[in-house]
Design an enzyme around this catalytic site. Structure first.
Site, mmCIF file in Angstrom:
data_model
loop_
_atom_site.group_PDB
_atom_site.id
_atom_site.type_symbol
_atom_site.label_atom_id
_atom_site.label_comp_id
_atom_site.label_asym_id
_atom_site.label_seq_id
_atom_site.Cartn_x
_atom_site.Cartn_y
_atom_site.Cartn_z
ATOM 1 N N ASP A 200 6.086 -6.521 -2.161
ATOM 2 C CA ASP A 200 4.859 -5.771 -1.908
ATOM 3 C C ASP A 200 3.762 -6.550 -2.610
ATOM 4 O OD1 ASP A 200 2.643 -4.077 -1.956
ATOM 5 O OD2 ASP A 200 3.869 -2.269 -2.007
ATOM 6 N N HIS A 201 2.950 -7.278 -1.847
ATOM 7 C CA HIS A 201 2.040 -8.232 -2.481
ATOM 8 C C HIS A 201 1.010 -7.564 -3.371
ATOM 9 C CE1 HIS A 201 -0.556 -7.252 1.033
ATOM 10 N NE2 HIS A 201 -1.533 -7.526 0.199
ATOM 11 N N HIS A 263 1.824 0.108 -0.384
ATOM 12 C CA HIS A 263 0.880 -0.304 -1.415
ATOM 13 C C HIS A 263 0.354 0.878 -2.233
ATOM 14 C CE1 HIS A 263 1.206 -3.995 0.625
ATOM 15 N NE2 HIS A 263 0.203 -3.878 1.452
#
Length: 514
Positions: A200-201, A263
């Site tokens: 999950d950047h 996110h």
């Protein structure tokens, strides 16, 4: 016994100092959009900073037929275009000197035989040194189970000696709870959980990681970090752009799947979690899972009371007229896909019971911003202004705002006296900005995450039970919305969002202006 120095804090020591073992990295979708814009530039910047191991090998693969030299040229061009710094040609040449390309479809045995051959050549060149292997799945989600199965079938999921094999899986990890469970089962039938890095950047962003430092390195906040002092929390991830050329993906996903389920729920977990024993992967993720388990999934008949969706209509953005979602290229005229989603959630535990958490995200809103706003309860008694009815004083509650983008930093609003002969109070801001506080440029999220994956540090990656817990909360909303016919509420492009979102707020709360 000596007192730990500033660099010997047991909460932070250890994982940052883990060595990076010599590694061969295979990128599936090696010249796709994500690889060109993020992965290859991240690798270059790691090389520029001397962070990659001395022995590092890169392999790209997809169906495109090309030679190693052609891959080298395309990778170099992508790095020159998208790197956060101007590439040093010497560093760039060294990074790409021995890259390899394996062409073919992801369900073809020849691809994995080709990868095994190339990795074997790298191993032979390393002599007695054992190379770790990392497989990065930068592909459409439909290929995830196919690639995992093929890696297992060709014995690429393990090494006979002491080397380690890791697999990095991009989002979205499933599109429903059932699909996430099914994907987990397929992945874990080949790889162990310790080998799997679900990326999950957002968690790689410096400002997101700073939430851990902010909460657990500053004693002043802990006494007020609870239901007794916090009135509400708003988490906003707004964008001023439309869907562009992503209609094929976005119309199948929508705002809830695209940002909220992953996110924004991760931001919520970091904000609400209890202090971990240390920053080890299991300790941090255990605390995040506890937060997710404390959020009760809504029943179908409760969805309308805690969730709002809408689509952007035509309007103005950046001084230009822009079309509505249904008028975008390749969007079906009868699409019920939401471009805006807002939720009200409650974390039902001792610390947070009764505090509403408002989450909202949307395309074509007034501006691009990702932030968390923590609003404290008002002071119990206002002593100012009572003696002068002509000049009453209304004190705004203190508000702490953590901004992830575009201007990374932390802001605290305080009540202060306006200079003059009367006691008049107005809010003032105390600001901390990353850009001015630190001289060095913040690394891109993928730089940190790629390094952590090669280190074997899974702290910033999602565990299997964590991924499923997020879906258990979102799945009833997804299902209810899919079963509810349109048309959806509309909001003008460039606006604050749909008026319907106000129905989620308590009387004492208001949406922050975007």
């Amino acid at each position: 016994m000596s007192t730990p120095g500033p660099d010997e804090n047991p909460l932070v020591e250890g994982l940052e100092r883990l060595p990076v073992h010599p590694t061969s990295l295979v990128i599936f979708g090696g010249l796709g959009d994500l690889a060109k814009r993020k992965l290859l530039p991240a690798l270059y910047n790691l090389a520029h900073e001397g962070a990659l191991p001395e022995r590092f090998h890169l392999v790209g693969t997809s169906r495109s037929e090309m030679t190693d030299e052609e891959f080298r040229k395309e990778a170099a061009e992508a790095i020159r275009e998208h790197s956060r710094r101007e590439p040093d040609e010497t560093v760039l040449e060294a990074l790409l000197a021995d890259v390899r390309w394996v062409a073919g479809t992801f369900d073809s045995a020849s691809v994995y035989e080709g990868i095994a051959k190339v990795l074997g050549e790298f191993d032979e060149g390393a002599g007695a040194l054992t190379l770790n292997r990392a497989f990065y799945l930068s592909t459409a989600p439909d290929f995830f189970p196919v690639i995992v199965e093929q890696l297992g079938a060709h014995g690429l999921h393990e090494l006979p000696d002491e080397g380690e094999v890791r697999i990095i899986i991009e989002k979205p990890f499933g599109t429903t709870l059932a699909s996430a469970i099914d994907l987990n089962q397929k992945v874990l039938s080949v790889f162990s959980e310790q080998q799997v890095f679900r990326i999950d950047h957002y968690l790689g962003k410096e400002t997101v990681q700073n939430m851990l430092a902010f909460r657990f390195a500053n004693r002043m906040f802990e006494p007020v970090w609870n239901r007794d002092h916090i009135q509400s929390v708003q988490i906003t991830a707004s964008e001023d752009i439309g869907i562009g050329s992503r209609a094929g993906y976005y119309d199948q996903a929508g705002a809830l799947r695209d940002l909220v389920q992953n996110h924004m729920m991760q931001l919520l977990c970091l904000l609400c979690m209890e202090p971990p024993i240390d920053l080890g992967a299991d300790e941090v993720r255990n605390e995040k899972v506890k937060v997710l388990k404390a959020i009760r999934p809504p029943a179908p008949d409760e969805v309308d009371q805690m969730a709002v969706r809408a689509q952007y209509a035509k309007g103005s953005a950046g001084g230009e007229d822009v079309p509505g979602y249904l008028d975008e290229a390749d969007v079906p005229a009868d699409s019920n896909t939401e471009t805006y989603a807002a939720l009200r959630l409650h974390v039902q535990n001792w610390r947070w019971a009764g505090v509403p958490f408002y989450l909202r995200t949307g395309k074509r809103l007034a501006r691009k911003v990702t932030e968390i706003a923590v609003t404290l309860k008002p002071v119990p008694h206002v002593a100012f202004g009572g003696s002068d009815p002509a000049h009453p004083t209304t004190l705004m509650p203190n508000q702490l705002v953590l901004t992830m983008q575009p201007n990374e930093g932390v802001s605290l609003s305080l009540g202060a006296k306006i200079p003059g002969t009367r006691m008049r109070i107005r809010p003032v801001q105390m600001d901390f900005q990353y850009g001015t506080a630190f001289v060095s440029q913040s690394p891109e999220a993928y730089e940190r995450l790629i390094m952590d994956a090669m280190r074997g540090d899974a702290t910033l990656f999602t565990r299997n039970d964590e991924a499923e817990a997020q879906w258990r909360i979102m799945d009833p909303i997804v299902s209810t919305w899919e079963e509810t016919p349109g048309p959806l509420p509309q909001y003008e492009a460039g606006s604050q969002g749909p008026a319907e979102a106000a129905s989620l707020l308590r009387d004492v709360d208001t949406w922050r202006r975007i």
